[in-house]
Design a protein around this motif. Structure first.
Motif, PDB file in Angstrom:
ATOM      1  N   THR A  44       1.538 -14.316  11.579  1.00 44.99           N
ATOM      2  CA  THR A  44       2.293 -13.281  12.364  1.00 44.99           C
ATOM      3  C   THR A  44       2.709 -12.412  10.996  1.00 44.99           C
ATOM      4  OG1 THR A  44       1.935 -13.854  14.529  1.00 44.99           O
ATOM      5  CG2 THR A  44       3.895 -12.370  14.000  1.00 44.99           C
ATOM      6  N   LEU A  45       3.929 -14.132  10.028  1.00 41.82           N
ATOM      7  CA  LEU A  45       3.708 -13.980   8.555  1.00 41.82           C
ATOM      8  C   LEU A  45       3.448 -12.456   7.919  1.00 41.82           C
ATOM      9  CD1 LEU A  45       6.055 -16.678   8.165  1.00 41.82           C
ATOM     10  CD2 LEU A  45       6.974 -14.859   9.129  1.00 41.82           C
ATOM     11  N   LEU A  46       1.894 -13.378   7.564  1.00 44.17           N
ATOM     12  CA  LEU A  46       1.203 -12.271   6.741  1.00 44.17           C
ATOM     13  C   LEU A  46       0.844 -11.302   6.810  1.00 44.17           C
ATOM     14  CD1 LEU A  46      -1.256 -15.528   6.161  1.00 44.17           C
ATOM     15  CD2 LEU A  46       0.218 -14.285   4.463  1.00 44.17           C
ATOM     16  N   ILE A  47       0.384 -11.183   8.224  1.00 46.65           N
ATOM     17  CA  ILE A  47       0.247  -9.346   8.790  1.00 46.65           C
ATOM     18  C   ILE A  47       1.581  -8.212   9.014  1.00 46.65           C
ATOM     19  CG2 ILE A  47      -0.192  -7.805  10.686  1.00 46.65           C
ATOM     20  CD1 ILE A  47      -1.851 -10.762  12.264  1.00 46.65           C
ATOM     21  N   VAL A  48       2.829  -9.254   9.142  1.00 45.66           N
ATOM     22  CA  VAL A  48       3.889  -8.112   8.733  1.00 45.66           C
ATOM     23  C   VAL A  48       4.019  -8.049   7.400  1.00 45.66           C
ATOM     24  CG1 VAL A  48       6.144  -8.069   9.058  1.00 45.66           C
ATOM     25  CG2 VAL A  48       5.408  -9.112  10.390  1.00 45.66           C
ATOM     26  N   ALA A  49       3.868  -9.116   6.790  1.00 44.12           N
ATOM     27  CA  ALA A  49       4.739  -8.821   5.086  1.00 44.12           C
ATOM     28  C   ALA A  49       3.011  -7.972   4.345  1.00 44.12           C
ATOM     29  CB  ALA A  49       3.838 -10.426   4.592  1.00 44.12           C
ATOM     30  N   VAL A  50       1.794  -7.962   5.026  1.00 44.72           N
ATOM     31  CA  VAL A  50       0.703  -6.399   5.003  1.00 44.72           C
ATOM     32  C   VAL A  50       1.323  -5.639   5.010  1.00 44.72           C
ATOM     33  CG1 VAL A  50      -1.582  -6.338   4.309  1.00 44.72           C
ATOM     34  CG2 VAL A  50      -0.496  -8.430   4.256  1.00 44.72           C
ATOM     35  N   GLY A  51       1.645  -5.476   6.391  1.00 47.80           N
ATOM     36  CA  GLY A  51       1.726  -4.152   6.621  1.00 47.80           C
ATOM     37  C   GLY A  51       2.815  -4.046   6.159  1.00 47.80           C
ATOM     38  N   ALA A  52       4.137  -5.084   5.964  1.00 50.53           N
ATOM     39  CA  ALA A  52       5.109  -3.844   4.464  1.00 50.53           C
ATOM     40  C   ALA A  52       4.725  -3.057   3.730  1.00 50.53           C
ATOM     41  CB  ALA A  52       6.253  -5.101   4.939  1.00 50.53           C
ATOM     42  N   GLU A  56       4.801   0.650   2.776  1.00 40.66           N
ATOM     43  CA  GLU A  56       6.311   0.657   1.326  1.00 40.66           C
ATOM     44  C   GLU A  56       5.136   1.778  -0.069  1.00 40.66           C
ATOM     45  OE1 GLU A  56       9.831  -0.335   0.376  1.00 40.66           O
ATOM     46  OE2 GLU A  56       9.479   0.425   2.597  1.00 40.66           O
ATOM     47  N   VAL A  57       3.870   0.928   0.583  1.00 37.55           N
ATOM     48  CA  VAL A  57       3.645   1.860  -0.871  1.00 37.55           C
ATOM     49  C   VAL A  57       2.765   3.486  -0.246  1.00 37.55           C
ATOM     50  CG1 VAL A  57       1.415   1.725  -2.023  1.00 37.55           C
ATOM     51  CG2 VAL A  57       2.094  -0.077  -1.933  1.00 37.55           C
ATOM     52  N   ALA A  58       2.475   3.488   0.752  1.00 43.33           N
ATOM     53  CA  ALA A  58       2.465   5.145   1.082  1.00 43.33           C
ATOM     54  C   ALA A  58       3.303   5.504   1.400  1.00 43.33           C
ATOM     55  CB  ALA A  58       1.936   4.575   2.747  1.00 43.33           C
ATOM     56  N   ALA A  59       4.845   5.455   1.343  1.00 43.81           N
ATOM     57  CA  ALA A  59       6.313   5.862   1.639  1.00 43.81           C
ATOM     58  C   ALA A  59       6.500   6.660   0.581  1.00 43.81           C
ATOM     59  CB  ALA A  59       7.144   5.587   2.575  1.00 43.81           C
ATOM     60  N   LEU A  60       5.991   5.854  -0.714  1.00 46.95           N
ATOM     61  CA  LEU A  60       6.631   5.966  -2.124  1.00 46.95           C
ATOM     62  C   LEU A  60       5.609   7.008  -2.594  1.00 46.95           C
ATOM     63  CD1 LEU A  60       7.600   5.300  -4.503  1.00 46.95           C
ATOM     64  CD2 LEU A  60       5.830   3.639  -5.463  1.00 46.95           C
ATOM     65  N   PHE A  61       4.181   6.940  -1.640  1.00 45.21           N
ATOM     66  CA  PHE A  61       3.192   8.266  -2.201  1.00 45.21           C
ATOM     67  C   PHE A  61       3.573   9.331  -1.856  1.00 45.21           C
ATOM     68  CE2 PHE A  61      -0.585  10.836  -1.408  1.00 45.21           C
ATOM     69  CZ  PHE A  61      -0.184  10.657  -1.954  1.00 45.21           C
ATOM     70  N   TRP A  62       3.844   9.266  -0.832  1.00 44.34           N
ATOM     71  CA  TRP A  62       5.000  10.526  -0.092  1.00 44.34           C
ATOM     72  C   TRP A  62       6.143  10.948  -0.667  1.00 44.34           C
ATOM     73  CZ3 TRP A  62       0.979  13.710   2.364  1.00 44.34           C
ATOM     74  CH2 TRP A  62       0.376  12.579   3.071  1.00 44.34           C
ATOM     75  N   THR A  81      12.015   0.250   5.530  1.00 42.94           N
ATOM     76  CA  THR A  81      11.041  -1.345   6.009  1.00 42.94           C
ATOM     77  C   THR A  81      11.567  -2.980   5.704  1.00 42.94           C
ATOM     78  OG1 THR A  81       9.633   0.789   5.660  1.00 42.94           O
ATOM     79  CG2 THR A  81       8.801  -1.864   5.259  1.00 42.94           C
ATOM     80  N   PRO A  82      12.244  -2.718   4.771  1.00 38.77           N
ATOM     81  CA  PRO A  82      12.552  -3.767   4.174  1.00 38.77           C
ATOM     82  C   PRO A  82      13.945  -4.193   4.897  1.00 38.77           C
ATOM     83  CG  PRO A  82      13.447  -2.716   2.463  1.00 38.77           C
ATOM     84  CD  PRO A  82      12.682  -1.490   3.339  1.00 38.77           C
ATOM     85  N   ILE A  83      14.485  -3.506   5.081  1.00 36.35           N
ATOM     86  CA  ILE A  83      15.897  -4.093   6.294  1.00 36.35           C
ATOM     87  C   ILE A  83      15.190  -4.818   7.617  1.00 36.35           C
ATOM     88  CG2 ILE A  83      17.888  -2.957   7.851  1.00 36.35           C
ATOM     89  CD1 ILE A  83      18.477  -1.205   5.321  1.00 36.35           C
ATOM     90  N   VAL A  84      14.209  -3.636   8.652  1.00 30.97           N
ATOM     91  CA  VAL A  84      13.233  -4.424   9.637  1.00 30.97           C
ATOM     92  C   VAL A  84      12.836  -5.212   9.405  1.00 30.97           C
ATOM     93  CG1 VAL A  84      11.346  -3.484  11.394  1.00 30.97           C
ATOM     94  CG2 VAL A  84      12.903  -2.065  10.425  1.00 30.97           C
ATOM     95  N   VAL A  85      12.264  -5.303   8.706  1.00 30.89           N
ATOM     96  CA  VAL A  85      11.120  -6.895   8.376  1.00 30.89           C
ATOM     97  C   VAL A  85      12.595  -8.577   8.205  1.00 30.89           C
ATOM     98  CG1 VAL A  85       9.935  -8.946   6.821  1.00 30.89           C
ATOM     99  CG2 VAL A  85       9.087  -6.242   6.704  1.00 30.89           C
TER     100      VAL A  85
END
Length: 447
Positions: A44-52, A56-62, A81-85
């Motif tokens: 679950t941690l790995l999925i959350v980390a990869v998802g975050a 982040e990358v998509a948000a930076l791009f937009w 995103t980092p605050i939620v994580v």
């Protein structure tokens, strides 16, 4: 090899081997901490980390490629995103597990970089004796760097050391090259500049032409050239110490159709930004306003770059640097370990899809980014003239443009005592690290 040198080499090899082993031990410990203390939550941690990370990358791009409400929504996502994580980790009582695992991972990377670190000779330019000048001539721009010439009283300090100083006060535009050539004609035995890198380049070309020592005074805004020479960028007055106790570095100079550059020359997207009238007053804002159209290729000439036997068609940006930048720098804002290897660094960027744009923002290796080095680059265009940014100065140059390098052209005088150039950080080569840890990596000097 003497007995002492052999012993030193063996000692260094042993140190590198144990650092490599420590790196692997730390990374295995990091994984073990997750498995033992997070248990079934590890996946679950790995999925959350990869998802975050993806978010982040998509948000930076937009954020970089959009305008209006969408841009600010992307910014909110970037921040939240980092605050939620973090909140999720606290709620699951796993924050300490993640922090400990992360600390071990950081330790692993630190040990790995130390094990693979370069020898001093790979990133330190050789120093040569320098004779104190008798008739030094310095050009100083009192407006550069927010007024550093006046703030650090550079004119008075230089004159106390026997230098002649010309201030670029106007009125109107001052012909810096004419000032320098007149000083040479009157017997100047050293030329120097306190100002931006564009002014540095103009006078450096004349110093190289007459084989005169050149003094760099870090009174510009960013002082990229001074940074790569290991000079003090916080206190430019320390650069004047070279007039009485200096050493010489012999470095390369780049040319764009005969015009000298000490850092880089850019064509395409970045050059279009530099051409904007608003760029000097608001660099970041101008880049953010213009970047969407530039990435989508809606503006500017169509370029073609020829690098030896390689041709890159339609790049949106071409960056040619006086020596390659370290760690895949795509904007010419990084560092060059050495400027005396006699090669140009070349980066061409061609973004035609969202995937490539995201990869570019992450500075990953993508098909749209080509990094190369060589002695000559020719840039062609479908228009007779193209904008160029040469050491940050906005120009328009006729196409095709030919960029070349002259090895060892400039005799730069620097203070004997200066901050120096930091050891460059190179990407971790895990294959070589494994060989070091196993003791199968050949010693330096062996094949």
């Amino acid at each position: 090899m003497t007995l002492h040198e052999s012993g030193s080499t063996d000692s260094a090899s042993t140190r590198r081997r144990w650092l490599a082993r420590a790196a692997y031990l730390a990374i295995f410990s990091s994984v073990a901490v997750l498995v033992v203390f997070a248990g079934l939550h590890t996946l679950t941690l790995l999925i959350v980390a990869v998802g975050a990370l993806v978010v982040e990358v998509a948000a930076l791009f937009w954020f970089l490629t959009s305008r209006g409400a969408l841009r600010w929504i992307a910014l909110v996502v970037l921040v939240l995103t980092p605050i939620v994580v973090l909140a999720l980790l606290v709620r699951a009582s796993l924050l300490w597990v993640v922090l400990l695992a992360a600390a071990l991972a950081v330790l692993a990377v630190g040990c790995a970089r130390a094990a693979l670190s370069r020898d001093r000779a790979d990133w330190m330019m050789p120093e040569h004796p320098s004779v104190p000048p008798k008739r030094a001539f310095l050009v100083m721009n009192p407006h550069s760097g927010g007024g550093k010439v006046g703030k650090f009283d550079l004119k008075r300090r230089a004159e106390e050391l026997g230098a002649e100083v010309a201030l670029l006060e106007g009125p109107g535009t001052v012909d810096v090259e004419a000032l320098a050539r007149d000083a040479v004609a009157r017997g100047a035995d050293l030329l120097g500049v306190a100002g931006g890198d564009g002014t540095q380049a103009l006078v450096a070309g004349i110093a190289a032409e007459h084989d005169l020592p050149f003094l760099v005074i870090s009174a510009g805004t960013r002082n990229h050239f001074a940074l790569d020479l290991g000079l003090d960028r916080d206190d430019p007055s320390r650069c004047l110490d070279a007039l009485s106790d200096g050493v010489e570095l012999r470095i390369d100079l780049g040319q764009v159709d005969g015009r000298t550059f000490v850092n880089n020359a850019s064509f395409g997207a970045y050059a279009e930004v530099v051409q904007s009238p608003a760029y000097r007053d608001d660099k970041t804002g101008t880049i953010l306003r213009m970047l969407p159209d530039l990435i989508e290729g809606q503006h500017g000439a169509r370029l073609l770059a020829r690098l030896g036997d390689r041709t890159i068609e339609g790049p949106q940006a071409v960056l040619v640097s006086n020596g390659p930048y370290e760690t895949h720098d795509l904007a010419g804002l990084g560092r060059r370990p050495r400027i005396d290897h006699g090669t140009l660094g070349v980066v061409t960027i061609s973004v035609s899809s969202t995937r490539q744009a995201v990869g570019l923002l992450r500075r990953a290796r993508q098909d749209g980014v080509v990094q190369h080095s060589g002695h000559e680059v020719v840039i062609e265009a479908d228009v007779p003239e193209i904008p160029a940014g040469i050491d940050g100065e906005a120009l328009v140059v006729p196409a095709p443009v030919r960029c070349t390098i002259t090895p060892g052209a400039l005799r730069v005088v620097v203070p004997r005592n200066r901050p120096g150039v930091r050891r460059p950080v190179r990407p971790v080569d895990w294959v070589r690290l494994r060989r070091l840890a196993a003791g199968t990596e050949p010693r330096e000097g062996e094949s």
